[in-house]
Every structure is written in structure tokens, then in C-alpha cells.
Design a protein around this motif. Structure first.
Motif, PDB file in Angstrom:
ATOM      1  N   LEU A 264      -6.024   3.752  33.817  1.00  0.00           N
ATOM      2  CA  LEU A 264      -6.917   4.780  34.543  1.00  0.00           C
ATOM      3  C   LEU A 264      -7.588   4.494  35.436  1.00  0.00           C
ATOM      4  O   LEU A 264      -8.574   4.728  36.187  1.00  0.00           O
ATOM      5  CB  LEU A 264      -8.124   4.659  32.949  1.00  0.00           C
ATOM      6  N   ASN A 265      -6.680   3.811  36.113  1.00  0.00           N
ATOM      7  CA  ASN A 265      -7.023   3.424  37.441  1.00  0.00           C
ATOM      8  C   ASN A 265      -6.302   4.358  38.454  1.00  0.00           C
ATOM      9  O   ASN A 265      -6.492   3.971  40.363  1.00  0.00           O
ATOM     10  CB  ASN A 265      -6.310   2.035  38.218  1.00  0.00           C
ATOM     11  N   TYR A 266      -5.515   5.425  38.327  1.00  0.00           N
ATOM     12  CA  TYR A 266      -5.323   6.740  38.536  1.00  0.00           C
ATOM     13  C   TYR A 266      -6.659   6.553  39.557  1.00  0.00           C
ATOM     14  O   TYR A 266      -7.593   6.813  39.932  1.00  0.00           O
ATOM     15  CB  TYR A 266      -5.014   7.570  38.511  1.00  0.00           C
ATOM     16  N   LYS A 267      -6.085   7.215  41.382  1.00  0.00           N
ATOM     17  CA  LYS A 267      -7.438   7.443  42.112  1.00  0.00           C
ATOM     18  C   LYS A 267      -7.456   8.594  43.013  1.00  0.00           C
ATOM     19  O   LYS A 267      -8.800   9.220  42.807  1.00  0.00           O
ATOM     20  CB  LYS A 267      -6.195   6.905  43.283  1.00  0.00           C
ATOM     21  N   ASN A 268      -6.400   9.618  41.837  1.00  0.00           N
ATOM     22  CA  ASN A 268      -6.747  10.827  42.536  1.00  0.00           C
ATOM     23  C   ASN A 268      -7.865  11.783  41.618  1.00  0.00           C
ATOM     24  O   ASN A 268      -7.195  11.763  40.103  1.00  0.00           O
ATOM     25  CB  ASN A 268      -5.497  11.565  42.346  1.00  0.00           C
ATOM     26  N   PRO A 269      -8.528  12.055  41.408  1.00  0.00           N
ATOM     27  CA  PRO A 269      -9.544  11.911  40.447  1.00  0.00           C
ATOM     28  C   PRO A 269      -9.737  14.275  39.941  1.00  0.00           C
ATOM     29  O   PRO A 269      -9.859  14.332  38.599  1.00  0.00           O
ATOM     30  CB  PRO A 269     -11.431  12.872  41.075  1.00  0.00           C
ATOM     31  N   HIS A 270      -8.779  14.431  41.157  1.00  0.00           N
ATOM     32  CA  HIS A 270      -8.434  16.002  40.136  1.00  0.00           C
ATOM     33  C   HIS A 270      -6.932  16.017  38.954  1.00  0.00           C
ATOM     34  O   HIS A 270      -6.398  16.836  38.439  1.00  0.00           O
ATOM     35  CB  HIS A 270      -6.894  16.686  41.127  1.00  0.00           C
ATOM     36  N   LEU A 271      -6.221  14.132  38.668  1.00  0.00           N
ATOM     37  CA  LEU A 271      -5.473  14.093  37.835  1.00  0.00           C
ATOM     38  C   LEU A 271      -6.260  14.457  36.362  1.00  0.00           C
ATOM     39  O   LEU A 271      -6.974  14.343  35.841  1.00  0.00           O
ATOM     40  CB  LEU A 271      -4.374  13.145  37.841  1.00  0.00           C
ATOM     41  N   TYR A 272      -5.459  15.304  35.342  1.00  0.00           N
ATOM     42  CA  TYR A 272      -6.010  15.548  34.207  1.00  0.00           C
ATOM     43  C   TYR A 272      -4.718  15.199  33.429  1.00  0.00           C
ATOM     44  O   TYR A 272      -3.886  15.462  32.688  1.00  0.00           O
ATOM     45  CB  TYR A 272      -5.748  16.951  34.546  1.00  0.00           C
ATOM     46  N   LYS A 485     -18.452  14.847  45.038  1.00  0.00           N
ATOM     47  CA  LYS A 485     -17.834  13.747  45.903  1.00  0.00           C
ATOM     48  C   LYS A 485     -16.195  13.937  45.366  1.00  0.00           C
ATOM     49  O   LYS A 485     -15.174  13.532  45.969  1.00  0.00           O
ATOM     50  CB  LYS A 485     -18.316  12.592  45.660  1.00  0.00           C
ATOM     51  N   TYR A 486     -16.370  13.849  43.274  1.00  0.00           N
ATOM     52  CA  TYR A 486     -15.288  13.399  43.107  1.00  0.00           C
ATOM     53  C   TYR A 486     -14.686  15.174  42.258  1.00  0.00           C
ATOM     54  O   TYR A 486     -13.922  14.566  41.548  1.00  0.00           O
ATOM     55  CB  TYR A 486     -15.209  12.764  42.200  1.00  0.00           C
ATOM     56  N   ALA A 487     -14.856  16.075  42.755  1.00  0.00           N
ATOM     57  CA  ALA A 487     -14.781  17.125  41.538  1.00  0.00           C
ATOM     58  C   ALA A 487     -14.865  16.977  40.065  1.00  0.00           C
ATOM     59  O   ALA A 487     -14.384  17.943  39.168  1.00  0.00           O
ATOM     60  CB  ALA A 487     -13.206  17.698  41.915  1.00  0.00           C
ATOM     61  N   GLU A 488     -16.076  16.476  40.517  1.00  0.00           N
ATOM     62  CA  GLU A 488     -16.418  15.733  38.417  1.00  0.00           C
ATOM     63  C   GLU A 488     -14.964  15.815  37.585  1.00  0.00           C
ATOM     64  O   GLU A 488     -14.573  16.683  36.763  1.00  0.00           O
ATOM     65  CB  GLU A 488     -17.447  16.403  37.873  1.00  0.00           C
ATOM     66  N   PRO A 489     -14.865  14.076  38.004  1.00  0.00           N
ATOM     67  CA  PRO A 489     -13.552  14.172  37.248  1.00  0.00           C
ATOM     68  C   PRO A 489     -14.112  14.388  35.846  1.00  0.00           C
ATOM     69  O   PRO A 489     -12.745  13.724  35.141  1.00  0.00           O
ATOM     70  CB  PRO A 489     -12.969  12.888  37.503  1.00  0.00           C
ATOM     71  N   ALA A 490     -15.289  14.102  34.722  1.00  0.00           N
ATOM     72  CA  ALA A 490     -15.090  14.168  33.558  1.00  0.00           C
ATOM     73  C   ALA A 490     -14.477  15.679  32.764  1.00  0.00           C
ATOM     74  O   ALA A 490     -14.162  14.953  31.362  1.00  0.00           O
ATOM     75  CB  ALA A 490     -16.410  14.458  33.450  1.00  0.00           C
ATOM     76  N   GLN A 491     -14.511  16.527  33.298  1.00  0.00           N
ATOM     77  CA  GLN A 491     -14.054  17.436  32.752  1.00  0.00           C
ATOM     78  C   GLN A 491     -12.364  17.503  32.296  1.00  0.00           C
ATOM     79  O   GLN A 491     -11.970  18.216  31.572  1.00  0.00           O
ATOM     80  CB  GLN A 491     -13.961  18.835  34.443  1.00  0.00           C
ATOM     81  N   ARG A 492     -11.982  16.289  33.337  1.00  0.00           N
ATOM     82  CA  ARG A 492     -10.560  16.030  32.968  1.00  0.00           C
ATOM     83  C   ARG A 492     -10.407  14.941  32.587  1.00  0.00           C
ATOM     84  O   ARG A 492      -9.111  15.119  31.607  1.00  0.00           O
ATOM     85  CB  ARG A 492      -9.692  16.407  34.493  1.00  0.00           C
TER      86      ARG A 492
END
Ligand SMILES: Cc1cc2nc3c(=O)[nH]c(=O)nc-3n(C[C@H](O)[C@H](O)[C@H](O)COP(=O)(O)OP(=O)(O)OC[C@H]3O[C@@H](n4cnc5c(N)ncnc54)[C@H](O)[C@@H]3O)c2cc1C
Length: 548
Positions: A264-272, A485-492
Motif C-alpha cells: 500500500l505504499n504505492y505512489k500513483n493514486p490511479h492504481l487499482y 488532488k488524488y482523483a479520490e483513490p478510495a474508488q480504487r
């Protein structure tokens, strides 16, 4: 609100969580003194309902606790027969030979098990010894004594109103008091988090690190099934986007555990992470194995990865942290169940010695010493640099340097000392505009599945009339901060599709489908604003894993 009146029951030791840690503690206490009053409280509808380990079990914990486990019918039926390690590329794979691997990575002598079933069996052993086990009882609060010590928990609150208030159908639960309270809630336990913060147990330690693990059980073509086979992979599809890898364990009855862990230390908030798992199953080697089979269960759970340097202080007045409540996973081995069991045994022995001389409510310092100076400390210390090397220097360097470090540690020294982890996983997330969105192929419904279809295979349930147990500190943060800011990563990052951003009246709105939650705790860990707190819903809610 008027003071809530609750009945209280007195025990010698109150244990929160019927995982391998909690059940081991209960068994050991009654082995030492059958007169001790011991209670285990479990939020799952039954013991095992929330256990997702999926697992290659190192039996050293069970050997220490119940040496005649074989005669007593423990469900360890599938010894590991072969151990494979592959580096994947998109179209092929390279097998890494076993001989350069440090001995600790060898799975010889281990068993492929359903940890849910192992826990069910352990619960039977505990009950035969006189332990009281109450499934369907979530522990939602800690009870403190006059001197600030933990003296118990509140369990069994049911039927709250949707806004969290008490209504005509609310059962207020009861207080269970103990001379000592053991928190064996597993990874990111909600009461454990409170205790760690209140007593500053992580002060001076490295931040805890996590991965999210997703798992499916497949029934495959008998011709392809190889009972006892263990395979781990790294590389594709994650590449340099994130650390992690897969596991494929062939148990009996033509069943295979197929799992995937994303650090979970990934940087890219687009990661799914969920879609990475689905994509992984289309690798030719994996697809060939699964073709013609069917997925029969799905689940997800975070896994602790901080290891030796992130383990908090384990004791505070009246309370001790056991197993993954303190983070006892050996990361390169992906194994924590053996340490969970050993920690339960050690905590029980310390509590027994204390209670025998009429102590209560103080710190079980002997437990801390036993963990750090004993088998658990030795197990975790040897591998302490593997995870930070991977985070800092990437997969290839960490494979070589981590391998070297594990070898030298086998002989009692390290060229690297102890490397720190640096940031926690929420802080590791970088703004979306610094990263490219990732295009994931659509699931084909044969090998890969959309998230909500898969969540149905976790059999999770939360009464809709209940308050949402996923609490937002600030209601506006998801849309005003996380979305731009983070493209709301909770979705992914949520592997159960709990969080969505939908459009309402032309404006984005954040929706929390808490009914889908599988209790993995990823949101509590990864939200970049640290605005989501996972709290315990009423007992019996959550997944109902069959034999994960
Ligand atoms: C995908 C994945 C694969 C893994 N594979 C392996 C493997 O192959 N081998 C291995 O050894 N380890 C493996 N692990 C690690 C292993 O699962 C953990 O180390 C182990 O589960 C820790 O045991 P525990 O008893 O501390 O916690 P858990 O097993 O998590 O048990 C905690 C229990 O407490 C209950 N609980 C939590 N909070 C409350 C509360 N407030 N009130 C009441 N009940 C509560 C939970 O419902 C649960 O039943 C894996 C982990 C993951 C996520």
C-alpha cells in the motif's frame, strides 16, 4: 445522552478476536490453569467467518501449543510438496531456482491450510478446555479503570439507530472486565489503534506498513491440479507501479487459492489493486491453470508488512497486543500465523505468572521480552530489511540485496543494520497529476470479474438500518481535497467497491456503500487525508468466508 447502564461480567483474561493469536492465548491459559476464567469475543458470525489467510502454515506455533495436534485431528492435511518462484513478464515467466534462496524461504515441512478451518478446530480445543467463546460479539469500546488502565471492553451492542443513537430496539451490550485484556484483532484493529495512540506505543518505532491482499478460491480441472504445490510470483502486472506479487496454493479437493498482494505504499493514486489482481489471472501461465475452472469464493484483507522495526511496544497497563494487532508478519515468507500463535502462547504465560501472584491491570513486561528475545523476534529480525529495500530500491535490487541480507542474517549479522521505512502508506500517495491514469482491461466474466460480482462471493452483509461504520472525520474532504488532488483513490483501493464518486445535480458526491465492506481495513490505512476511520460494526456483520 443519559449514562448507559450495562451489566458487567468479570473474567481473569478477556480476549478480543478469535484468530490464531487469540485462540492460542485462550488455549494456553487453560492448559496452565483450568480454573482461570477466560472469554474470547469474535465479531464474525462464527469463528473463522472473518479469517482470510489462505495459507501456507508453518506449524512451529501449533507444535509449541498443541504438540499432539495430528492425533487431535487438526486440519493440516496438505503438506507442501513443491515450491516454485517465478518472475513474470506480460507474455512469459522466468523460474527462479530454489538453491540461491535463503533457507528460511523454504516451505518444506509447511502445510497448505484453510486458516478458517484451523481456527474452527482451535476453537473446539479451547472450548473443550473450558474457554467461553462468543461469536457474533463485536467489541466496540475499551473500558478504562480508575488509574487509566484498560480493564475491559464493551461487546454486543446491537440495533443502534442509523445516526448512531440509542433507540427502542438498541441492546446496549455488556462490559467484560478482565485482570488483563488481550487485543488479538489482527491487522489494523480498531481497539488496538486506540491503545497504540493512547499509550504512545509506536513512539520511536518505524511506521507500520501494509499491503492489501485479495484472494479467490478456484475449483479447477483435476488434470491440472497438483495437491501440495506452492507458487509465488512477482513482476507483471505491477511492474514499477507498486510492490507486491501473487500466491497460488493447491490444496485438496481440486481447489486452489489464488491470491494477490499489493503493497500500500504505492505512489500513483490511479492504481487499482483489485484490477491488478484481475489482470494477473490473464497471464498465460495462470490463465492456463484456471481455464475450465470456477471461482467459488472471494475475499480481501490488509496484511501487516512493517515487521521488526514497526512492531509497537506490546504492553500497556492492563492490555497486551497479540499477533497482527502488533504486526508480526514475516513479509518475504508471507507468513504471520505461526507468530500469531506463538505470541498468544507467550502472552498467556506472562498473564498466568502475573495472576498467580495476584497482579492485575499492570504491564505484562515479561510478554514483551518473550516476543522480542524469543522465536518471534528472531524470525522477524532476519528479514527486517527486505521490505524497506524493496520500497527504496525496487524489485530487482531488493531481490539481490534482500537475498544477501537474509543469508547474512541467517549467520547472525547484517551489512545494512536496520533500514527504516520512512513514510506511512497514506503519506506515500502522490498527487494524481504527477502520474498517468492506468488503463485496465474490462473483466471477461470467465477468468476476471467486476468487483461487485466478486464481492457477492464474500457473502458479506451489514444491516442497512445500521450506522455507517466507516466514519469520515470531515464530510467534505473526499470531494474538496481527495478528488481534485488524488482523483479520490478510495474508488480504487477498496477491494469491495464501498466508495464511489457519483454525479448528483451536476456535482460530484461521495457515496459510502458500507454494506459491501469486507473488513479489510485498507481505507483506514491508505486514505491520503487520513479522514476515514474503520470502526467495528455490530457483531455478525461482515463477510462469511466458508473455508478461506
Ligand atoms: C491475503 C493474505 C494472505 C496471507 N497468507 C498467509 C500465509 O500463507 N501464511 C501465514 O502464516 N500467514 C499469512 N497471512 C498473514 C496472516 O493472515 C496473519 O498473520 C494472521 O491472520 C494473524 O493472526 P491474528 O490472530 O493476529 O489476526 P486475524 O487472523 O486477523 O484474527 C483476528 C480476529 O479478530 C476478530 N476481530 C477483530 N476486531 C475485533 C473486535 N473489535 N471485536 C471482536 N472481534 C474482532 C476478527 O474478526 C478475526 O476473526 C496472510 C494474510 C493475508 C491478508
Amino acid at each position: 445522552m443519559a449514562e448507559i447502564e450495562r451489566e458487567a461480567m468479570e473474567y481473569d483474561v478477556v480476549i478480543v478476536g478469535a484468530g490464531p493469536a487469540g485462540l492460542s492465548a485462550a488455549i494456553r491459559l487453560k492448559q496452565l490453569d483450568s480454573d482461570l476464567q477466560v472469554v474470547v469475543l469474535e465479531k464474525g458470525s462464527e469463528v473463522g467467518a472473518h479469517i482470510l489467510s489462505g495459507a501456507v502454515l508453518d506449524p512451529c506455533g501449533l507444535d509449541a501449543l498443541i504438540p499432539d495436534w495430528k492425533e487431535k485431528g487438526a486440519p493440516l492435511n496438505v503438506p507442501v510438496k513443491d515450491d516454485n518462484f517465478y518472475m513474470l513478464g506480460e507474455a512469459g515467466q522466468i523460474r527462479i531456482p530454489n538453491f540461491p534462496m535463503p533457507p528460511l524461504m523454504n516451505n518444506h515441512g509447511n502445510y497448505i491450510v484453510s486458516m478458517g478451518n484451523v481456527c474452527r478446530w482451535m476453537a473446539e480445543q479451547a472450548e473443550e478446555l473450558g474457554v467461553e467463546i462468543f461469536p457474533g460479539m463485536a467489541c466496540s469500546e475499551l473500558v478504562y479503570g480508575d488509574n487509566g488502565e484498560v480493564k475491559g471492553v464493551v461487546a454486543g451492542v446491537f440495533g443502534l439507530e442509523a445516526d448512531g443513537s440509542y433507540g427502542p430496539n438498541t441492546e446496549p451490550g455488556m462490559e467484560l472486565h478482565g485482570k488483563y485484556v488481550f487485543l488479538s484483532e489482527g491487522v489494523r484493529g480498531s481497539l488496538s489503534k486506540e491503545v497504540i495512540a493512547k499509550y504512545g506505543l509506536s513512539d520511536g518505532k518505524e511506521p507500520q506498513k501494509y499491503g492489501v491482499g485479495m484472494k479467490e478460491i478456484w475449483e479447477i480441472d483435476p488434470a491440472k491440479h497438483k495437491e501440495g504445490s506452492v507458487t509465488h510470483t512477482m513482476g507483471w502486472p505491477l511492474g514499477s507501479n507498486a510492490g507486491g506479487g501473487s500466491f497460488i496454493y493447491h490444496l485438496d479437493n481440486n481447489q486452489v487459492y489464488v491470491g494477490f498482494v499489493v503493497h500500500l505504499n504505492y505512489k500513483n493514486p490511479h492504481l487499482y489493486p483489485y484490477m491488478e489482481f484481475q489482470r494477473f489471472k490473464h497471464h498465460p501461465m495462470v490463465a492456463e491453470l484456471l481455464k475450465g475452472g470456477k471461482r467459488v469464493a472471494y475475499g480481501a484483507r490488509a496484511i501487516t508488512e512493517g515487521g521488526y522495526q514497526s512492531m509497537p511496544k506490546l504492553v500497556a497497563p492492563g492490555v497486551a497486543l497479540l499477533g497482527c494487532s502488533a504486526g508480526m508478519v514475516n513479509v518475504p515468507r508471507i507468513k504471520g500465523n505461526h507468530n500469531a500463535m506463538l505470541s498468544g502462547k507467550a502472552a498467556a504465560e506472562a498473564a498466568y505468572d502475573a495472576i498467580k501472584v495476584e497482579r492485575s491491570g499492570d504491564e505484562l513486561a515479561a510478554y514483551e521480552v518473550s516476543v522480542r528475545d524469543g522465536a518471534i523476534g528472531a524470525d522477524l529480525k532476519k528479514v527486517r530489511n527486505v521490505k524497506p529495500m524493496w520500497s527504496k530500491w525496487g524489485l530487482t535490487a531488493s531481490l539481490m540485496l534482500g537475498g544477501l541480507d537474509m543469508w547474512t542474517n541467517t549467520f547472525g549479522f547484517s551489512l545494512f543494520g536496520t533500514i527504516g521505512h520512512g513514510k506511512n502508506d497514506a503519506e506515500a500517495t502522490e498527487p494524481a497529476d504527477q502520474h498517468k491514469p492506468i488503463d485496465y482491461p474490462k473483466p471477461d466474466g470467465v477468468l476476471s470479474f467486476d468487483r461487485l460480482t466478486n464481492v457477492a462471493f464474500a457473502a458479506t452483509n451489514h444491516e442497512e438500518s445500521q450506522p455507517c461504520h466507516l466514519r469520515l472525520g470531515n464530510q467534505d474532504t473526499p470531494i474538496q481535497v481527495n478528488l481534485p488532488k488524488y482523483a479520490e483513490p478510495a474508488q480504487r483501493y477498496c477491494p469491495a467497491g464501498v466508495y464511489e464518486v457519483v454525479e448528483k445535480d451536476g456535482k460530484p458526491e461521495f457515496v459510502v456503500n458500507f454494506q459491501n465492506c469486507v473488513h479489510c481495513k485498507t481505507c483506514d490505512i491508505k486514505d491520503p487525508s487520513q479522514n476515514i476511520t474503520w470502526t467495528t460494526p455490530q457483531g455478525g456483520d461482515g463477510p462469511n468466508y466458508p473455508n478461506m
